[in-house]
Design an enzyme around this catalytic site. Sequence first.
Site, PDB file in Angstrom:
ATOM      1  N   THR B 187       0.902  -1.130   0.000  1.00 25.99           N
ATOM      2  CA  THR B 187       0.000   0.000   0.000  1.00 25.99           C
ATOM      3  C   THR B 187       0.942   1.180   0.000  1.00 25.99           C
ATOM      4  OG1 THR B 187      -1.642  -1.150   1.307  1.00 25.99           O
ATOM      5  CG2 THR B 187      -1.658   1.222   1.498  1.00 25.99           C
ATOM      6  N   ASP B 218      -8.465  -2.064   4.523  1.00 29.30           N
ATOM      7  CA  ASP B 218      -8.390  -1.066   5.588  1.00 29.30           C
ATOM      8  C   ASP B 218      -8.134   0.337   5.071  1.00 29.30           C
ATOM      9  OD1 ASP B 218      -5.724  -2.319   4.987  1.00 29.30           O
ATOM     10  OD2 ASP B 218      -5.079  -0.590   6.137  1.00 29.30           O
ATOM     11  N   GLY B 238      -0.393  -3.152   5.611  1.00 25.46           N
ATOM     12  CA  GLY B 238      -0.211  -4.526   6.084  1.00 25.46           C
ATOM     13  C   GLY B 238      -1.420  -5.361   5.737  1.00 25.46           C
ATOM     14  N   LYS B 239      -1.802  -6.227   6.644  1.00 28.36           N
ATOM     15  CA  LYS B 239      -2.919  -7.122   6.379  1.00 28.36           C
ATOM     16  C   LYS B 239      -4.209  -6.387   6.745  1.00 28.36           C
ATOM     17  CE  LYS B 239      -4.038 -11.975   6.823  1.00 28.36           C
ATOM     18  NZ  LYS B 239      -5.437 -11.823   7.266  1.00 28.36           N
ATOM     19  N   GLY B 240      -5.009  -6.102   5.721  1.00 27.54           N
ATOM     20  CA  GLY B 240      -6.164  -5.232   5.893  1.00 27.54           C
ATOM     21  C   GLY B 240      -7.106  -5.673   6.996  1.00 27.54           C
TER      22      GLY B 240
END
Lengths: 329, 320
Positions: B187, B218, B238-240
């Site tokens: 992102t 996110d 990162g990991k949504g």
Amino acid sequence: MGGWAIAVHGGAGIDPNLPTEKQEEAKLLLTRCLNLGISALRSNLPAIDVVELVVRELETDPLFNSGRGSALSENGTVEMEASIMDGPKRRCGAVSGLTTVKNPISLARLVMDKSPHSYLAFSGAEAFARQQGVELVENEYFITEENKGMLKLAKEANSILFDYRVPIAGLESCTAVAAAVDSPLQMNGLPISIYAPETVGCVVVDSQGRCAAATSTGGLMNKMSGRIGDSPLIGSGTYACNLCGVSCTGEGEAIIRGTLARDVAAVMEYKGLGLQAAVDYVIKERLDEGQAGLIAVSKDGEVACGFNTNGMFRGCATQDGFMEVGIWN
Amino acid sequence: MGWAIALHGGAGDIPLSIPPERRLPREAALRHCLHVGVEALKAQNHPLDVVELVVRELENHPNFNAGRGSVLTTSGTVEMEACIMDGKTKKCGAVSGVTTVVNAISLARLVMEKTPHIYLAFDGAEAFAREQGVALMDSSYFITSENVERLKQAKEANRVQLDYTQPLSKDEKKQTLTADGDSQIGTVGCVAVDQHGNLATATSTGGFVNKMVGRIGDTPIIGAGTYANNLCAVSATGKGEAIIRGTIARDVAALMEFKGLSLEEAAAYVVEAAPAGTVGLVAVSATGEVTMPFNSTGMFRACATEDGLSEIGIWHSSQN
């Protein structure tokens, strides 16, 4: 451990001229939903199942702005959204832009349980719904005659107030706008009688202290197609953790800016406030000029609500026999 | 007191063995974007303009997962999302499901400034983009051959992982994570503060490889991937799903507001509380502090402050 507790809402901000029979109808629906939730809690259903069950009932009844009875977009269609969150592991699911799913809250639950994601929207969400085999209906099912009339009024009022392409001039030429200017009660610039704020939500703590929250809405009357409000946004319209469960309603943009639902939990967690104090703090400090309300339960079986509007359709009950259904301040 | 800026190009499992041909262009892009942002701040541009400008640059760079270079959905298409927020007014704008808009972040800015709403998505966002006359391109502009290959690999590795009806075995998970090694969950984002304490944040992404059509992460969610108020500005990556659950960006601000922590303490607390390997963020405070914590292997990042700090990094400091 304080036993179970439940609260439901049908939106904050109410037309002061709402006919008495409509008020009675709303109270009956809120009572029916509370009783449904209470029975489920007595049968030891987990909080997450109870909030889904209750919100399904609210969606299915056309009275409030969710599921059947959803407010209409500027195109005259229904675009629904919902979210659900389970406190213990903070698992969550959300959907937006649904046009055929009879119960958006159950699709949000499936996103949480059966997809690798937290949030699906528009055609992707509809495709997921077909794949999961949830009940689908034509868009017309959701559209009520009353909402068609409201959209017409909203368009008259909005064509000037809301349309950023048109300079604000000649306000007096439009009767609906004149009414809006006269009326002290406005939300998002719309006279409250045509604002359709009746988002629905439910928060539950079960007897094991597990909290959950669910919120569902048709969104803003005359909204732009593609508009997403606070209801599906985790932390804004909906939040649950191991401390509490929260569902908000009102002016979506103000709720998003205030990350209202998460903030109830955050002031409990970081400031050490109790549930009602946290709710009061958030309504007072985090809304700026915005108008909104919320319901909340804590892991200890407390229930609280707060709003800075003239009223909120709400009901709550606790295991020790307390039960209340209210509309006005 | 003084201006400060920080930007990122994604956090994730960036192997230390990443070949120079992958590492160097990204480092050069970070350096270039940092320079663009610093010059804009020195020229007294408002932080809101600065973060938009810098994220536009990052979106235009094909090596980052936003704008051109966005990763592909399971259908091989691009669905971009972005979000921008002004600290002082808490005004914000967001878009999701954008398929033809060259700079999603600028469309988010237009949603903030030209609509009564905060967040527009999919067809409605595209219609708004056409109405506003922003630059549009065919989807072929956004799709790089590298990402076509990445999707192919992800599909092979992911076939089982994304099929939630079957349990996930450890080996398959491993294979997925090492399938490509960089920017798979990337992102881009930028936060800035000027010497008057005006704060702003912006985040933009293509999501993650092989995501379901319609998936929202996110990035566009105020409080999750993006948040600013009068204390700080935060952009997360990162990991949504972990970032949404943790309301990561809002929590940095909430810890400062409700618990009186400093920017660095608040950011470190939030990142440490999230599951390992899932979160990174960049943040600046109203007083010109900057912090860039992450709990993944690495995060493409850069920052600079008025008093002369300037830094570009990928891994934890001892590894850079």
